[in-house]
Design an enzyme around this catalytic site. Structure first.
Site, PDB file in Angstrom:
ATOM      1  N   GLU A   1       0.813  -1.212   0.000  1.00 30.84           N
ATOM      2  CA  GLU A   1       0.000   0.000   0.000  1.00 30.84           C
ATOM      3  C   GLU A   1       0.851   1.268   0.000  1.00 30.84           C
ATOM      4  O   GLU A   1       0.750   2.120   0.874  1.00 30.84           O
ATOM      5  CB  GLU A   1      -0.960  -0.028   1.200  1.00 30.84           C
ATOM      6  CG  GLU A   1      -1.947  -1.184   1.069  1.00 30.84           C
ATOM      7  CD  GLU A   1      -2.959  -1.254   2.188  1.00 30.84           C
ATOM      8  OE1 GLU A   1      -4.147  -1.461   1.903  1.00 30.84           O
ATOM      9  OE2 GLU A   1      -2.554  -1.119   3.356  1.00 30.84           O
TER      10      GLU A   1
ATOM     11  N   GLU B   1      -4.332 -10.495   0.581  1.00 32.96           N
ATOM     12  CA  GLU B   1      -5.113 -10.372   1.810  1.00 32.96           C
ATOM     13  C   GLU B   1      -6.553 -10.729   1.473  1.00 32.96           C
ATOM     14  O   GLU B   1      -7.131 -10.170   0.535  1.00 32.96           O
ATOM     15  CB  GLU B   1      -5.048  -8.954   2.389  1.00 32.96           C
ATOM     16  CG  GLU B   1      -3.666  -8.549   2.875  1.00 32.96           C
ATOM     17  CD  GLU B   1      -3.607  -7.120   3.398  1.00 32.96           C
ATOM     18  OE1 GLU B   1      -4.674  -6.588   3.783  1.00 32.96           O
ATOM     19  OE2 GLU B   1      -2.510  -6.541   3.414  1.00 32.96           O
TER      20      GLU B   1
END
Length: 816
Positions: A507, A602
């Protein structure tokens, strides 16, 4: 036009605000820039400085004086290793400038004015967990303000000063001595005997300093200055507790003046995954000040029984290595020592076969100066041409993974080896075969365990800029720091066979700095694929949609995030987070010509009573081309033990410590903070197990046993049948000779063990598959798979009761 509308309706990535009024992703306005001044910048506020005077990152290996000692592998008994863990002198200040001035110039425990202000602290530890300052939990968007990279807060930014004395063994007098820090948060300066030794950043990677010229006879004084937030902290905005201090081990290691400074091996299997080419590249460093003619380096391979594999060791002259010529028009050949191995045992998650590579450095008359070693595994990583499924050694392999940050409810991030062992054992015992190191490299001991137990690892660089989106990815001042974090990780961890994929972080947006990281690591290591989830969107393609487009989807709509129209060229897998059941087909069937494998880095966010739909996911993923697996978020509840006003302990969330900037997003693990498995873990174990049973014909007592493993036969487990009547065991039977080959099934007849069943009783049959011998991660008899089949339901007689009362229904919009 239709294609454009389709992409507009389905594609999303994190929304990055580029205007000056919304620098942070939560729309916090940009900080007021700091005006230029006469240059006098501290290294912790200089993006171009990531380390000063530290050695090159290198593979984790210890120096031994003999082959026998190296085979034994006990660093504590090598005579060349001293642990500096334990009690240190410590002084804390809440902001830079308030710490003791020039403390490194003398021994603080004996200096007037220092004696009473210094306390004791255990190293490794996080100082917040020792009563200094407070832990801060942030999911994202930095725990301090202003966010003005590379400048750090001056009014609140804890500083810890550490010191301890060291006595160097007399036998180390003519040795090269290295000071090793396993991890320090977030940046630190080091002095040795009052002289500046160096500076380092990256809190989750080791840094080493050569202290040989600093040594003096008798007592030596080591001093360390640590700051909580540095320029490096802008690259460390991970979802976790923000903690500080020397949190990983510290030690000294002695090596000869001419030493095996580093080494790197690669194994290349042939097309049938049978034979292997072993290539070894040692790095020799000569610090003697003169030539060393006649010196040799030798390599030998030892099997699991410590038997030599080569009839004669591989050898090379040290002079040849030191004077190696790098070609002008091509890259240098990797293998300095090289040989073909006929049908070695392969490393996989089911059979983690390991060899020991022994490198010996000898002088001109054959005296051994140094021996270094590492575990070596022969394995290949590729993707099947027909459907892009993952193949390890040519065998179909799915990644049943979990994301694991470092966490302990009392110690914070200062985990002991026992803590790490507990985590990794639990992961293996519940049939996970993959760990994503989220979102930073772990202690190398975890990698050792994964090598030994058979757990595949996605090693991830310590790089996340969540709060700033991709701003720093496009800032050339940070290019060196980006590359530094991935290159030092790969240099440290390159020899672990468990690592099957590198990751460029998490991220942190997309831009030229990540492209530079990818270019470095893909050229350094051509044997492993590369992962980076935010590498979405390819602006050079005609169908690309930019974030200013009105049809650009919200950043939290993960499940519709297809490619835009392709992920960046430099990643080897298409990675996504938090899919719905429609996401995998959406990605796999996107008509963009991409055939790269798809990995859900994820998924199944395990907060509260969640982590559901696992069976549905995996039933679909196994049938869908390109899908290779995923990692559940996350392994452990990130709670910290705190005491209430009456002294009772409880698990604290973010915000429970009086933090100014915090999130309460802490409890989302599939095990509790102390490692106790939750219900979701048992579902994972059941879904990920390689052996399953089902009825072939209930009336005839025929059971189908299905072996999903591509490596192990079911006969490698003990199999027990247990028959229960109304929950009570009435038959226990060891099933002998259950021979089910890999990727096959077999029908067995259990009718002879079935009892005459009572009409009003319920009957179940349980099958238990247990270890037939002790393994490194569990003892003989440990259950690795189980199945329960319904044999007969109880016949329940019903009785109708007539009532004279009236039954009345009332219906509204909210209730019935």
């Amino acid at each position: 036009m239709k294609k454009r509308i389709y992409i507009l309706s389905t594609f999303c990535i994190f929304l990055i605000h580029y205007n000056t009024q919304a620098q942070l992703v939560d729309k916090t306005p940009a900080a007021i820039p700091t005006a230029p001044t006469i240059y006098h910048r501290e290294p912790y506020e200089d993006p171009f400085v990531n380390g000063i005077n530290r050695d090159k990152s290198r593979a984790t290996a210890y120096s031994f004086s003999s082959v026998a000692d190296a085979l034994n592998g006990d660093r504590d008994k090598s005579g060349r290793y001293i642990s500096l863990n334990g009690e240190w002198d410590f002084s804390f200040a809440l902001k830079p400038g308030d710490e003791p001035k020039d403390f490194y110039k003398s021994k603080v425990s004996q200096t007037s004015g220092y004696k009473d202000s210094w306390k004791k602290i255990i190293v490794p530890s996080n100082w917040e967990m020792q009563g200094y300052d407070k832990p801060i939990y942030k999911s994202a968007v930095y725990p301090f303000r202003p966010v003005n990279p590379p400048y750090v807060p001056k009014d609140y930014n804890g500083v810890g000063c550490y010191q301890r004395s060291i006595n160097i063994p007399a036998g180390w007098k003519d040795m090269n001595v290295t000071l090793h820090f396993g991890g320090v948060s977030s940046a630190y300066k080091v002095w040795f005997n009052g002289k500046f030794l160096g500076y380092a950043e990256d809190r989750f990677l080791s840094s080493e300093f050569n202290i040989t010229p600093y040594l003096q006879e008798g007592e030596n004084i080591l001093s360390v200055w640590v700051i909580r937030w540095s320029a490096g902290s802008f690259l460390e905005d991970q979802d976790q507790w923000r903690l500080s201090g020397i949190h990983r081990e510290v030690y000294l290691m002695a090596e000869p003046k001419i030493r095996i400074a580093d080494f790197y091996y690669q194994t290349k299997l042939d097309s049938s995954c049978t034979d292997a080419l072993l290539s070894i590249r040692p790095r020799i460093e000569n610090l003697t000040g003169h030539d060393m003619p006649g010196y040799l380096i030798k390599a030998q391979l030892y099997d699991a029984n410590d038997q030599q594999v080569f009839d004669e060791p591989l050898r090379k002259g040290v002079d040849e290595i030191l004077n190696e010529i790098y070609p002008r028009l091509d890259r240098v050949k990797f293998g300095i020592l090289e040989t073909k191995i006929i049908d070695p045992k392969k490393w996989s998650f089911e059979e983690p076969n390991l060899y020991k590579l022994i490198l010996s450095l000898e002088d001109s008359i054959g005296n051994i100066l140094e021996v270094k070693t590492c575990n070596l595994g022969f394995r290949s990583i590729e993707f099947r041409k027909s459907d892009s499924k993952l193949l390890i050694n040519g065998k179909l392999t799915y990644l049943y993974g979990v994301n694991r940050p470092d966490h302990h409810p009392v110690k914070g991030k200062a985990l002991s080896r026992e803590d790490i062992l507990q985590d990794v054992k639990t992961i293996k015992q519940f049939n996970f075969n993959c760990v994503r190191l989220s979102h930073y490299p772990s202690d190398p001991y975890l990698l050792d365990l994964c090598d030994e137990f058979g757990i595949m690892v996605i090693d991830e660089a310590n790089l996340e800029t969540h709060g700033l989106g991709g701003k720093l990815d496009n800032d050339p001042a940070f290019t060196g720091a980006f590359i530094d974090r991935v290159s030092r990780m790969a240099l440290r961890d390159k020899n672990h066979p468990s690592i099957i994929m590198w990751s460029l972080g998490n991220e942190a947006g997309s831009g030229p700095n990540h492209a530079a990281m990818a270019g470095w690591i893909k050229d350094f290591d051509m044997t492993r694929p590369l992962h980076y989830e935010p590498a979405m969107g390819s602006p050079k393609e005609d169908d690309y949609i930019d974030p200013s487009d009105p049809g650009y989807l919200k950043s939290n709509d993960h499940s519709h995030r297809i490619q835009n129209p392709l992920d960046q060229y430099y990643v080897d897998v298409v990675s996504r987070m938090y899919p719905a059941l429609y996401t995998a087909p959406l990605l796999a069937n996107q008509p963009n010509g991409d055939h790269r494998p798809i990995f859900f880095c994820e998924y199944a966010h395990a907060m509260g009573n969640s982590a559901g739909n696992l069976k549905e996911f995996w039933d679909q993923w196994r049938k869908t081309p390109r899908i290779i697996g995923g990692c559940i978020w996350e392994f452990k509840d990130q709670a910290l033990v705190k005491k209430d006003s009456s002294g009772r302990e409880y698990y604290a969330y973010g915000g429970d410590f009086g933090e100014k900037y915090f999130d309460s997003f802490t409890i989302k693990g599939i095990v509790a903070a102390d490692g106790r498995p939750k219900a979701a873990m048992y579902e994972c174990k059941r879904i990920f197990q390689t052996v399953h049973c089902e009825w072939k014909d209930l009336t005839k007592g025929l059971v189908r046993i299905i072996n999903h493993s591509e490596i192990k036969n079911v006969r490698e487990f003990d199999v027990t049948l247990v028959l229960k009547e109304d929950g009570k065991v009435i038959v226990t039977k060891q099933l002998i000779g259950i021979d089910v080959a890999p990727s096959s099934e077999k029908i067995i007849d259990i009718s002879s063990w079935l009892p005459k069943m009572k009409q009003d009783s319920e009957y179940f049959i349980d099958f238990h598959f247990t270890l037939i011998k002790n393994e490194a991660w569990a003892e003989k008899g440990f259950e690795v798979a189980s199945e329960q089949l319904l044999l007969k339901k109880a016949l329940i007689k019903t009785r109708v009761v007539k009532s004279k009362g009236n039954l009345r229904f009332e219906k509204s919009e909210k209730s019935l």
